[in-house]
Design a protein around this motif. Structure first.
Motif, PDB file in Angstrom:
ATOM      1  N   THR A 136       0.947  -1.260  -0.064  1.00  0.00           N
ATOM      2  CA  THR A 136       0.003  -0.052  -0.041  1.00  0.00           C
ATOM      3  C   THR A 136       1.027   1.229  -0.185  1.00  0.00           C
ATOM      4  O   THR A 136       2.039   1.260   0.483  1.00  0.00           O
ATOM      5  CB  THR A 136      -0.987  -0.086   1.190  1.00  0.00           C
ATOM      6  OG1 THR A 136       0.063  -0.326   2.299  1.00  0.00           O
ATOM      7  CG2 THR A 136      -2.092  -1.056   0.930  1.00  0.00           C
ATOM      8  N   ASP A 138       0.476   5.989  -0.004  1.00  0.00           N
ATOM      9  CA  ASP A 138      -0.227   7.312   0.001  1.00  0.00           C
ATOM     10  C   ASP A 138      -1.299   7.138   0.931  1.00  0.00           C
ATOM     11  O   ASP A 138      -2.446   7.366   0.721  1.00  0.00           O
ATOM     12  CB  ASP A 138      -0.857   7.315  -1.295  1.00  0.00           C
ATOM     13  CG  ASP A 138       0.298   7.747  -2.476  1.00  0.00           C
ATOM     14  OD1 ASP A 138       1.220   8.572  -2.043  1.00  0.00           O
ATOM     15  OD2 ASP A 138       0.249   7.482  -3.569  1.00  0.00           O
ATOM     16  N   LYS A 139      -1.236   6.363   1.974  1.00  0.00           N
ATOM     17  CA  LYS A 139      -2.456   5.863   2.843  1.00  0.00           C
ATOM     18  C   LYS A 139      -2.882   7.206   3.548  1.00  0.00           C
ATOM     19  O   LYS A 139      -4.337   7.238   3.504  1.00  0.00           O
ATOM     20  CB  LYS A 139      -1.715   5.071   4.102  1.00  0.00           C
ATOM     21  CG  LYS A 139      -2.818   4.681   5.037  1.00  0.00           C
ATOM     22  CD  LYS A 139      -2.492   3.625   6.168  1.00  0.00           C
ATOM     23  CE  LYS A 139      -3.645   2.895   6.841  1.00  0.00           C
ATOM     24  NZ  LYS A 139      -4.298   4.129   7.894  1.00  0.00           N
ATOM     25  N   ALA A 142      -5.688   8.791   1.451  1.00  0.00           N
ATOM     26  CA  ALA A 142      -6.814   7.642   0.961  1.00  0.00           C
ATOM     27  C   ALA A 142      -8.020   8.296   1.705  1.00  0.00           C
ATOM     28  O   ALA A 142      -9.173   8.235   1.090  1.00  0.00           O
ATOM     29  CB  ALA A 142      -6.660   6.241   1.317  1.00  0.00           C
ATOM     30  N   ALA A 165       3.717   7.455  -3.181  1.00  0.00           N
ATOM     31  CA  ALA A 165       4.094   6.601  -4.241  1.00  0.00           C
ATOM     32  C   ALA A 165       5.524   6.698  -4.963  1.00  0.00           C
ATOM     33  O   ALA A 165       6.290   5.727  -5.136  1.00  0.00           O
ATOM     34  CB  ALA A 165       2.999   6.624  -5.212  1.00  0.00           C
ATOM     35  N   HIS A 182      -0.711  -1.291 -10.925  1.00  0.00           N
ATOM     36  CA  HIS A 182      -1.267  -0.834  -9.438  1.00  0.00           C
ATOM     37  C   HIS A 182      -2.887  -0.977  -9.441  1.00  0.00           C
ATOM     38  O   HIS A 182      -3.321  -1.280 -10.494  1.00  0.00           O
ATOM     39  CB  HIS A 182      -0.941   0.627  -9.484  1.00  0.00           C
ATOM     40  CG  HIS A 182      -1.420   1.314 -10.713  1.00  0.00           C
ATOM     41  ND1 HIS A 182      -2.672   2.109 -10.867  1.00  0.00           N
ATOM     42  CD2 HIS A 182      -0.798   1.694 -11.873  1.00  0.00           C
ATOM     43  CE1 HIS A 182      -2.809   2.398 -12.059  1.00  0.00           C
ATOM     44  NE2 HIS A 182      -1.710   2.319 -12.675  1.00  0.00           N
ATOM     45  N   THR A 183      -3.363  -1.104  -8.281  1.00  0.00           N
ATOM     46  CA  THR A 183      -4.701  -0.935  -8.293  1.00  0.00           C
ATOM     47  C   THR A 183      -5.209  -0.175  -6.985  1.00  0.00           C
ATOM     48  O   THR A 183      -4.483   0.479  -6.331  1.00  0.00           O
ATOM     49  CB  THR A 183      -5.200  -2.397  -8.083  1.00  0.00           C
ATOM     50  OG1 THR A 183      -6.794  -2.678  -8.184  1.00  0.00           O
ATOM     51  CG2 THR A 183      -4.971  -3.167  -6.796  1.00  0.00           C
ATOM     52  N   THR A 184      -6.565  -0.313  -6.625  1.00  0.00           N
ATOM     53  CA  THR A 184      -7.181   0.333  -5.510  1.00  0.00           C
ATOM     54  C   THR A 184      -8.219  -0.505  -4.715  1.00  0.00           C
ATOM     55  O   THR A 184      -8.813  -1.482  -5.296  1.00  0.00           O
ATOM     56  CB  THR A 184      -7.954   1.788  -5.886  1.00  0.00           C
ATOM     57  OG1 THR A 184      -8.981   1.540  -6.499  1.00  0.00           O
ATOM     58  CG2 THR A 184      -6.732   2.656  -6.437  1.00  0.00           C
ATOM     59  N   VAL A 237     -10.369   5.405  -0.093  1.00  0.00           N
ATOM     60  CA  VAL A 237      -9.839   4.158  -1.100  1.00  0.00           C
ATOM     61  C   VAL A 237      -8.291   4.340  -1.177  1.00  0.00           C
ATOM     62  O   VAL A 237      -7.516   5.363  -1.435  1.00  0.00           O
ATOM     63  CB  VAL A 237     -10.158   4.922  -2.404  1.00  0.00           C
ATOM     64  CG1 VAL A 237      -9.855   4.012  -3.674  1.00  0.00           C
ATOM     65  CG2 VAL A 237     -11.752   5.147  -2.646  1.00  0.00           C
ATOM     66  N   PHE A 238      -7.991   3.227  -0.834  1.00  0.00           N
ATOM     67  CA  PHE A 238      -6.579   2.893  -0.620  1.00  0.00           C
ATOM     68  C   PHE A 238      -5.749   2.408  -2.024  1.00  0.00           C
ATOM     69  O   PHE A 238      -6.329   1.749  -2.762  1.00  0.00           O
ATOM     70  CB  PHE A 238      -6.180   1.480   0.417  1.00  0.00           C
ATOM     71  CG  PHE A 238      -6.817   1.910   1.763  1.00  0.00           C
ATOM     72  CD1 PHE A 238      -5.864   2.910   2.601  1.00  0.00           C
ATOM     73  CD2 PHE A 238      -7.892   1.480   2.287  1.00  0.00           C
ATOM     74  CE1 PHE A 238      -6.429   3.374   3.764  1.00  0.00           C
ATOM     75  CE2 PHE A 238      -8.412   1.697   3.427  1.00  0.00           C
ATOM     76  CZ  PHE A 238      -7.630   2.802   4.217  1.00  0.00           C
ATOM     77  N   ARG A 239      -4.429   2.902  -1.973  1.00  0.00           N
ATOM     78  CA  ARG A 239      -3.697   2.525  -3.297  1.00  0.00           C
ATOM     79  C   ARG A 239      -2.830   1.506  -3.072  1.00  0.00           C
ATOM     80  O   ARG A 239      -2.112   1.610  -1.995  1.00  0.00           O
ATOM     81  CB  ARG A 239      -3.028   3.897  -3.705  1.00  0.00           C
ATOM     82  CG  ARG A 239      -4.097   5.044  -3.930  1.00  0.00           C
ATOM     83  CD  ARG A 239      -3.309   6.410  -4.308  1.00  0.00           C
ATOM     84  NE  ARG A 239      -4.447   7.359  -4.051  1.00  0.00           N
ATOM     85  CZ  ARG A 239      -4.193   8.726  -4.002  1.00  0.00           C
ATOM     86  NH1 ARG A 239      -3.090   9.072  -3.850  1.00  0.00           N
ATOM     87  NH2 ARG A 239      -5.270   9.428  -4.116  1.00  0.00           N
ATOM     88  N   ARG A 241       0.612  -0.678  -5.119  1.00  0.00           N
ATOM     89  CA  ARG A 241       1.481  -0.718  -6.162  1.00  0.00           C
ATOM     90  C   ARG A 241       2.235  -2.044  -5.990  1.00  0.00           C
ATOM     91  O   ARG A 241       2.348  -2.819  -5.014  1.00  0.00           O
ATOM     92  CB  ARG A 241       2.618   0.456  -5.961  1.00  0.00           C
ATOM     93  CG  ARG A 241       2.083   1.840  -5.897  1.00  0.00           C
ATOM     94  CD  ARG A 241       1.702   2.088  -7.794  1.00  0.00           C
ATOM     95  NE  ARG A 241       1.237   3.377  -7.882  1.00  0.00           N
ATOM     96  CZ  ARG A 241       1.759   4.499  -8.251  1.00  0.00           C
ATOM     97  NH1 ARG A 241       2.904   4.260  -8.714  1.00  0.00           N
ATOM     98  NH2 ARG A 241       1.353   5.556  -8.246  1.00  0.00           N
TER      99      ARG A 241
END
Length: 249
Positions: A136, A138-139, A142, A165, A182-184, A237-239, A241
């Motif tokens: 994860t 950029d917490k 989010a 990131a 990457h996803t969320t 919304v969590f990111r 990588r």
């Protein structure tokens, strides 16, 4: 920083529980090849995600580590024999042991740049060539969902995010890891209400706004004037990588 040993018993219930864990698991597994192998989940906490990783991908032999005894106890109950106490900066595994390494909600805690470098280096070290590191990033960002709560808190003091990131990617590349996707995923059930945010402020959950600080109380007063004190605003919304280790690394 929170005392995660004391937080262990109530940790899951205060952070979205099984619903959030399910969302996190789906996101992580979307970035990991569906092939047999070994996965290491560092700083696994209570093991709520670790257990799902093992259950949802039976071809993976999953190991969890955490530094906090209370978290290790809870994770060990969920995955008997598969959780060890370990410092993520000095993992007790030989180089190239794992096909995948994950760190969910860890890097944002590493405000010492040396700790961040050490953790990313260790994740790269224990990965086999071609293996995947998923984390994860950029917490803190989010939780900024454009709500009235965010508007009140916009002027609060912030530290530079250690899990930005770009920062994480730079460290990964230095250690032979290349960006690979990457996803969320939603922080199910973690949308803030004004009242819950006031409680979080007074617990010290906001970096640089300690309990009792006059600025903390100023923000609390402003939040108390918002409408719908118990209505939760949108979920964060969590990111996530992913990075792949060079096959010649």
């Amino acid at each position: 920083m929170l005392d995660y040993d004391k937080e262990a018993d109530a940790y899951d219930a205060s952070r979205g529980g099984e619903a959030r864990a399910a969302a996190a698991t789906r996101a992580v597994l979307d970035l990991i090849p569906d092939t047999p192998g070994r996965l290491l989940d560092i700083a696994c906490g209570t093991g709520i995600v670790t257990r799902r990783l093992a259950a949802d991908r039976p071809g993976l032999r999953v190991t969890g580590t955490d530094l906090t005894p209370g978290m290790v106890r809870m994770a060990g109950a969920r995955l008997p024999g598969a959780v060890v106490r370990a410092d993520s900066r000095r993992l007790p595994f030989p180089a190239g042991t794992f096909d995948a390494v994950t760190s969910i909600w860890l890097l944002h805690l590493l405000y010492d740049p040396g700790d961040l470098r050490a953790v990313v280096a260790e994740c790269a070290r224990v990965l086999r060539p071609g293996g995947v590191y998923v984390t994860t990033v950029d917490k803190a960002d989010a939780h900024d969902v454009g709500s009235d709560i965010d508007a009140v808190l916009a002027s609060r003091p912030r530290r530079a995010a250690p899990d930005a990131a770009g920062t994480v990617t730079a460290h990964a590349v230095r250690h032979g890891l290349e960006p690979a996707g990457h996803t969320t995923f939603p922080g199910v059930g973690q949308g803030r209400s004004p009242r819950s945010t006031i409680a979080d402020l007074r617990r010290g959950w906001f970096t640089m706004l300690p309990p009792g600080d006059p600025r903390t109380e100023e923000f609390a007063v402003r939040l108390a004037h918002l409408p719908d004190q118990d209505r939760r605003r949108p979920d964060p919304v969590f990111r996530v990588r992913a990075f792949t280790k060079h096959t010649d690394g």
